[in-house]
Design an enzyme around this catalytic site. Structure first.
Site, PDB file in Angstrom:
ATOM      1  N   SER A  37     -83.011  38.678 -41.472  1.00  0.00           N
ATOM      2  CA  SER A  37     -82.742  39.452 -40.262  1.00  0.00           C
ATOM      3  C   SER A  37     -81.264  39.633 -39.984  1.00  0.00           C
ATOM      4  O   SER A  37     -80.859  40.660 -39.420  1.00  0.00           O
ATOM      5  CB  SER A  37     -83.419  38.783 -39.062  1.00  0.00           C
ATOM      6  OG  SER A  37     -84.818  38.743 -39.229  1.00  0.00           O
ATOM      7  N   HIS A  43     -80.358  36.846 -35.721  1.00  0.00           N
ATOM      8  CA  HIS A  43     -80.497  38.265 -35.393  1.00  0.00           C
ATOM      9  C   HIS A  43     -79.283  38.756 -34.602  1.00  0.00           C
ATOM     10  O   HIS A  43     -78.744  39.835 -34.875  1.00  0.00           O
ATOM     11  CB  HIS A  43     -81.752  38.501 -34.551  1.00  0.00           C
ATOM     12  CG  HIS A  43     -83.033  38.101 -35.221  1.00  0.00           C
ATOM     13  ND1 HIS A  43     -83.340  36.792 -35.510  1.00  0.00           N
ATOM     14  CD2 HIS A  43     -84.093  38.838 -35.642  1.00  0.00           C
ATOM     15  CE1 HIS A  43     -84.538  36.747 -36.077  1.00  0.00           C
ATOM     16  NE2 HIS A  43     -85.009  37.981 -36.172  1.00  0.00           N
TER      17      HIS A  43
END
Length: 414
Positions: free
Chosen positions: A288, A353
């Site tokens: 991610s 993220h």
């Protein structure tokens, strides 16, 4: 980035040959196209270019007047089709200085662009009439794909046309495809080994792999990058893989593996380091960080160049990308605070993220905005790169000293 231009004949492309760029634009001069002719003045090494240039520069001033440049074009007019000749003449007429320097001459003959040559294009092209790249007909499937990618990723018609005329699928977008294939292969291997495809992270043996980042094993430096090949389950892999392919492959086709790899790796490293600083007891898995760096950079580029982006359904596409990112991020947050399968080790962190998003909105935006221009000449690139390097150094020292100074209680090693 130097490229050779394939010749367009009846909607097909022939083998690339050396060419010189020319330009077309609409009547208002708003949309600018860069065309490349395969019927050009004879291509020669630079010393021969110098000899040709000197024939029209007997004073050795390093410049030739636009009148002499027109004489040069007239001498070789039989080798140029009428439209390309019109373009080059307009380029000469639009030169405000009334003269062309040797470097611009070399750029013209060798298919290299410079800022000065681009300015000449902007000045000269407004006298020309032409259709946009979107209006071209008789294109093959591969050419339509390249045109689609150009409109998806580039905000200026001059860059879209230049890219369309020069892209040859060589090399192909191998980097993102190779990373994705490796992630799928590793996931399937551990899927069979753990006998689990959904929520693999709930298996007691999941973190025993040498790939995930684990706070107890943070001295093993490769884990700050290798964690991208491990995913918590097929739901995690699927969302990352979809965004990685749909956004990463077109970006790599346009900007090349080196630039996209830089953004991707910086996002991956920033993700694991951000976890080690802010969520010190949690492991990290999944790609991610790199995926969010690419997607956020692309979305920011679209927003910043909204009027110039001509991709179809761009608002719908942005909404879908944001939905996918939100779903994947929400899943990560839920999993982080869900009771872990093997306490006291928590589930993987979601902070990676956010690290990827920050890299995408800073370093990534600069990389994507400067198509075919050297990054080392962009001051903003160096500012963000220096800030990123400073963050990496601070995070390294944090990992060396902060855990012991703060007496952090770490989970046992896997």
């Amino acid at each position: 980035m130097e490229k050779s231009s394939p010749k367009m004949t009846g909607g097909t492309r022939e083998a690339p040959v050396n060419s010189s760029p020319a330009v077309a634009a609409n009547a208002e001069g708003e949309e600018i196209e860069v065309l490349e002719s395969t019927e050009v003045l004879p291509v020669a090494p630079e010393d021969q270019w110098k000899s040709l240039f000197d024939k029209y520069d007997p004073e050795n001033s390093g410049f030739i007047s636009t009148e002499r440049f027109r004489d040069l074009l007239a001498t070789h007019s039989s080798e140029l089709d009428p439209h390309k000749l019109e373009v080059l003449l307009a380029l000469a007429d639009g030169n405000a200085d009334g003269k062309i320097c040797y470097q611009d001459f070399v750029n013209l003959m060798s298919n290299k662009r410079s800022n000065s040559f681009r300015r000449a294009i902007l000045q000269g092209s407004r006298q020309l009439k032409g259709c946009s790249l979107r209006d071209e007909v008789g294109l093959g499937l591969s050419q339509r794909l390249v045109r689609h990618v150009a409109y998806e990723t580039l905000p200026r018609e001059v860059d879209r046309k230049w890219y369309f005329d020069s892209y040859t699928y060589c090399p192909p977008p191998w980097l993102i495809l190779a990373i994705t294939i490796a992630e799928v292969a590793v996931f399937m291997y551990y899927g069979f080994q753990l006998d689990r495809l959904v929520l693999q992270v709930s298996s007691p043996s999941f973190l025993k792999s040498p790939l995930p980042y684990h706070p107890q094993l943070r001295a093993q430096a490769w884990r700050y990058l290798s964690y991208i090949f491990m995913h918590t389950g097929i739901e995690h892999l699927s969302l990352n893989m979809a965004m990685q392919l749909l956004v990463g492959v077109p970006l790599e086709m346009v900007h090349g593996a080196l630039r996209i790899g830089l953004v991707y790796v910086c996002g991956v490293l920033a993700g694991s380091l951000a976890v080690s600083v802010t969520d010190m007891t949690a492991p990290v898995v999944g790609s991610s960080g790199g995926v969010y760096a690419l997607v956020s950079a692309h979305l920011a580029n679209v927003v910043m160049n909204w009027s110039g982006m001509k991709c179809q359904f761009k608002l719908f596409r942005m909404a879908m990308a944001l939905v996918c990112m939100s779903v994947e991020f929400g899943r990560a947050v839920w999993l982080r605070f869900y009771p872990p399968a093997f306490p006291p080790c928590p589930n993987p962190s979601f902070v990676a993220h956010l690290g990827g998003v920050v890299v995408g909105l800073t370093l990534g935006v600069v990389v994507l905005q400067n198509y075919e221009q050297r990054l080392q000449e962009q001051s903003l690139f160096w500012i963000f790169f220096c800030v990123y390097t400073l963050f990496v150094l601070c995070a390294v020292f944090w990992n060396i000293f902060a855990y012991s100074l703060l007496d952090v209680r770490l989970p046992p090693p896997p």
